[in-house]
Design an enzyme around this catalytic site. Structure first.
Site, short mmCIF file in Angstrom:
data_model
loop_
_atom_site.label_atom_id
_atom_site.label_comp_id
_atom_site.label_asym_id
_atom_site.label_seq_id
_atom_site.Cartn_x
_atom_site.Cartn_y
_atom_site.Cartn_z
N CYS A 2 0.85 -1.17 0.00
CA CYS A 2 0.00 0.00 0.00
C CYS A 2 0.89 1.23 0.00
O CYS A 2 1.85 1.33 0.76
CB CYS A 2 -0.95 0.10 1.19
SG CYS A 2 -2.18 -1.19 1.23
N ARG A 27 4.20 -0.60 -4.57
CA ARG A 27 3.84 -1.10 -3.25
C ARG A 27 2.50 -1.85 -3.25
O ARG A 27 2.12 -2.47 -2.25
CB ARG A 27 3.75 0.06 -2.26
CG ARG A 27 5.03 0.82 -2.11
CD ARG A 27 4.86 1.97 -1.15
NE ARG A 27 4.61 1.50 0.20
CZ ARG A 27 5.54 1.17 1.07
NH1 ARG A 27 6.81 1.27 0.73
NH2 ARG A 27 5.24 0.73 2.26
N TRP A 74 -2.67 -2.70 -1.73
CA TRP A 74 -2.40 -4.14 -1.82
C TRP A 74 -3.33 -4.75 -0.79
O TRP A 74 -3.14 -4.55 0.42
CB TRP A 74 -0.94 -4.43 -1.49
CG TRP A 74 -0.56 -5.86 -1.75
CD1 TRP A 74 -0.13 -6.40 -2.92
CD2 TRP A 74 -0.57 -6.93 -0.79
NE1 TRP A 74 0.12 -7.74 -2.76
CE2 TRP A 74 -0.15 -8.09 -1.47
CE3 TRP A 74 -0.91 -7.03 0.54
CZ2 TRP A 74 -0.04 -9.33 -0.85
CZ3 TRP A 74 -0.81 -8.26 1.17
CH2 TRP A 74 -0.37 -9.40 0.48
N ASN A 100 -1.98 2.11 5.55
CA ASN A 100 -1.13 0.99 5.16
C ASN A 100 -0.83 0.23 6.44
O ASN A 100 -0.34 0.82 7.40
CB ASN A 100 0.15 1.57 4.53
CG ASN A 100 1.27 0.55 4.39
OD1 ASN A 100 2.43 0.91 4.42
ND2 ASN A 100 0.95 -0.69 4.21
N GLY A 101 -1.14 -1.07 6.46
CA GLY A 101 -0.90 -1.84 7.67
C GLY A 101 -2.12 -2.69 7.99
O GLY A 101 -2.99 -2.87 7.15
N GLU A 483 16.79 -18.71 -6.52
CA GLU A 483 16.48 -17.36 -6.97
C GLU A 483 16.00 -17.37 -8.43
O GLU A 483 15.07 -16.64 -8.79
CB GLU A 483 17.72 -16.46 -6.79
CG GLU A 483 17.59 -15.03 -7.26
CD GLU A 483 16.47 -14.22 -6.58
OE1 GLU A 483 15.88 -14.68 -5.61
OE2 GLU A 483 16.20 -13.11 -7.09
N LYS A 487 12.35 -15.98 -9.59
CA LYS A 487 12.16 -14.92 -10.60
C LYS A 487 11.12 -15.35 -11.62
O LYS A 487 10.24 -14.58 -11.99
CB LYS A 487 13.46 -14.57 -11.33
CG LYS A 487 14.50 -13.81 -10.55
CD LYS A 487 14.15 -12.38 -10.26
CE LYS A 487 13.38 -12.18 -9.03
NZ LYS A 487 13.88 -12.13 -7.72
N GLU A 490 7.58 -15.47 -10.09
CA GLU A 490 7.05 -14.14 -9.75
C GLU A 490 6.48 -13.42 -10.95
O GLU A 490 5.41 -12.83 -10.87
CB GLU A 490 8.18 -13.26 -9.17
CG GLU A 490 8.51 -13.54 -7.73
CD GLU A 490 9.65 -12.64 -7.24
OE1 GLU A 490 9.52 -12.07 -6.17
OE2 GLU A 490 10.68 -12.51 -7.93
N HIS A 506 15.67 -37.36 -5.07
CA HIS A 506 14.73 -37.72 -4.00
C HIS A 506 13.34 -37.15 -4.26
O HIS A 506 12.62 -36.84 -3.31
CB HIS A 506 15.30 -37.23 -2.66
CG HIS A 506 16.65 -37.79 -2.37
ND1 HIS A 506 16.85 -39.11 -2.06
CD2 HIS A 506 17.88 -37.21 -2.42
CE1 HIS A 506 18.16 -39.32 -1.91
NE2 HIS A 506 18.80 -38.19 -2.12
N LYS A 605 6.13 -4.92 -3.72
CA LYS A 605 7.57 -4.76 -3.55
C LYS A 605 7.97 -4.79 -2.09
O LYS A 605 9.01 -5.32 -1.71
CB LYS A 605 7.97 -3.42 -4.18
CG LYS A 605 9.44 -3.12 -4.11
CD LYS A 605 10.14 -3.72 -5.28
CE LYS A 605 11.63 -3.67 -5.18
NZ LYS A 605 12.21 -4.91 -5.68
#
Ligand code: G6P
Length: 610
Positions: A2, A27, A74, A100-101, A483, A487, A490, A506, A605
């Site tokens: 947010c 955000r 968000w 925001n929160g 990573e 990527k 995402e 395995h 983000k």
């Protein structure tokens, strides 16, 4: 998550707020909304979707006042629809608020307010706070007091900006757990979740602390605690330029940021790496040098991509500094009962410096007497301020939601710390010089990888219709596999898993058939032969092999379908180079699939909620 912005000043309020929202959109982008003054009354316009949707609705709006607030969301509580979008209003329509929160006790607050006859239009926790402020204002007729008393009743986290139609030249912002900064311009003020929304108007900013609020009037501002004690704050100067917030000719921020890594890696070691001495100078850690040297254990905590760089750091610190290291997901660390010793040190890694779980992990550790250090990108962020010392990675603003340049800069800083601690212990000057020299070459080596972009794009195109990917690596390349998979997930929404290459046997090996692309990070190191065997195992099951290999390795061409070569460096520095082709593969696949690279669905983000 947010983004919040509030403005008081002589410019056209809606223009400032919209520009701010666009800068903060990384955000969250579920919905956007704005409150401004029109003929003495607050008018609110809000819409699900991105800021551009809101912008269309604002064309022709007659914004007459000098005050307004805005929000990009968000979603946490309530679907991301028009109704749940911020700003929220109280019942009288006099109070408007962006948040925001998470208000954790919103259900009990709502019950109390409902009993008193207040009604609610949305499913959000934020509306409850707005209605609470409105209810107190009704009784007290004092806007600032109403905000303070309401915030005192709230449990959870908030960054808020709030206005009242009876006070058309007063902006109040406050924070607990969520970031809030305000800029001081020439007879104008702008409050925001981060400085990127402010820099266009002023470089002078004040970062609010937890449980602090700012009351801004036409002629000045006052900061105080929520309990009403005046506070004093340092005015900071923003240290980056507006151009760094622009795309600079690239189609996406992510691509721009991938292509900045030659210079951001250099910025991370500039002035710190002492090549001739094979050593490092880290001003930010000098006060805790002895503590670090004596540490019995280092715990590194982080989330997401930063957690992957922490894994690389674990290997580096254990091997160079000979200190046992544990890497913990911040979200897990705080909710178990970690056994901590007073000689342990916690290092928190965070690009944004605002990740709620990482902040909470720091709190948990410091409350138990452990020294917490930070490796952070955003200057003045909460993590930078809540840790007793640390090292900035100096990567500049990272706007693309999928982290790229922060990862390589974090690893660079971790390498500096490992080298520095190693030299305080048993690492010889010769070994130190070898590492320092290798680090110095990284920027040029990264540029060499950029020359392969067409080759990498062609591979991305060929595999863009695959629905699953496997990424495998060993040793220092295992976190790179994680990573690379992250990527791809995402930004292209393709299922991808990262695994230690030998663990493939395995489980994941069952997935391999002739449709499965397997990306091996198979650079030359002491376990190269082992990874070749793993490649053979995939090949025997007709998986398609894309190998990231060391320049000059011709053997790998005989087993892989595609080879992307990277320059040779020390194994501990390989992740910095090996990850770049993986970032590019993910990028070009996402572009090919028409995905929104910079703002992938459901992500944000900066994750400022648990
Ligand atoms: C979010 C971002 C990731 C990032 C993670 C941790 O999930 O989308 O890119 O790695 O948060 O963020 P931090 O700012 O603490 O590094």
């Amino acid at each position: 998550m947010c983004g919040i912005v509030g403005y008081l000043g002589a410019r056209r309020v809606n223009d400032v707020l919209l520009t701010g929202l666009k800068r903060l959109e990384y955000r969250g982008y579920d919905s956007a909304g704005i409150s401004f003054f029109e003929n003495g009354n607050i008018k609110t316009i809000k819409k699900s979707g991105k800021v551009t949707e809101l912008e269309k609705l604002l064309i022709g709006e007659n914004c007459t006042g000098s005050l307004g607030i805005a929000h990009t969301r968000w979603a946490t509580h309530g679907e991301p629809n028009d109704t749940n979008a911020h700003p929220h209003s109280d019942q009288s329509g006099k109070i408007s608020l962006v948040h925001n929160g998470i208000i954790e006790n919103y259900i009990s607050l709502k019950k109390g307010l409902t009993k008193d006859g207040y009604t609610f239009r949305t499913e959000t926790d934020s509306e409850v706070l707005t209605v609470l402020i409105g209810a107190i204002y009704e009784a007290e007729n004092d806007f600032e007091k109403a905000v303070r008393l309401a915030l005192a009743q709230v449990e959870g986290t908030f960054g808020i900006a709030v206005i009242c139609s009876d006070n058309p030249v007063q902006l109040i912002a406050a924070r607990r757990g969520s970031p809030m900064v305000f800029g001081i311009g020439n007879n104008e003020y702008i409050a925001a979740s981060d400085a990127s929304a402010i820099i266009q108007y002023t470089r002078s900013v004040v970062y609010l602390s937890d449980n602090e609020m700012v009351v801004i009037n036409k002629d000045g501002f006052q900061t105080k605690t929520i309990e009403n004690d005046l506070t004093k704050n340092k005015i900071h100067q923003i240290d980056y330029d507006l151009e760094q917030l622009e795309k600079g000719g690239f189609n996406h921020f992510m691509l721009k940021e991938i292509f900045e890594q030659n210079s951001t890696v250099k910025d991370a070691f500039r002035g710190r790496l002492l090549v001739d001495e094979g050593n490092v100078r880290l001003g930010g850690l000098s006060d805790v040098a002895e503590k670090l040297r004596k540490a019995k254990r280092i715990i590194i905590t982080a989330c997401g991509t930063s957690w992957h760089s922490a894994l690389v750091g674990e290997y580096m610190l254990e091997s160079l500094a000979e200190i046992p290291v544990e890497v913990e997901y911040a979200s897990e660390f705080r909710y178990r009962n970690p056994i901590l010793d007073e000689d342990d040190i916690l290092i928190a890694i965070s690009q944004s410096g605002e990740t709620a779980d990482t902040l909470a992990a720091i709190k948990e550790a410091t409350q138990r007497g452990i020294t917490a250090l930070g490796i952070v990108n955003v200057v003045g962020s909460s993590i930078a301020r809540d840790t007793s010392a640390g090292v900035y990675i100096h990567a500049g603003p990272e706007i693309g939601v999928a982290s790229t340049k922060a990862f390589t800069s974090q690893i660079t800083v971790l390498a500096l710390i490992a080298l520095w601690l190693g030299r305080m212990k048993n690492l010889s000057a010769t070994q130190g010089k070898r590492i320092a020299n290798a680090m110095k070459q990284l920027p040029e080596q990264i540029e060499k990888i950029y020359e392969k972009v067409d080759e990498i794009k062609a591979i991305a195109d060929e595999y863009s219709s695959s629905r699953n990917f496997l990424y495998l690596g060993r040793g220092y390349n295992f976190p790179v596999a994680l990573e690379g998979a992250l990527k791809l997930k995402e930004i292209s929404y393709i299922h991808a898993e990262g695994y230690p290459a030998a663990e493939m046997k395995h489980g994941p090996i069952a997935l391999i058939d002739d449709n499965m692309p397997v990306v091996f990070i198979a650079t030359k190191d002491e376990i190269y032969d082992k990874i070749l065997s793993n490649i053979q195992e995939v090949r025997a099951r007709r998986g398609k092999i894309i190998a990231i290999a060391t320049e000059g390795d011709t053997l790998i061409q005989t087993v892989a379908n595609h080879v992307i070569y990277i320059p040779e460096t020390l194994p501990m520095l390989t992740p910095i180079l090996a990850v770049i082709p993986l970032q590019l593969i993910a990028y070009y696949i996402a572009v090919k699939l028409g995905c929104n690279v910079d703002q992938p669905r459901n992500l944000a983000k900066s994750v400022t909620v648990e």
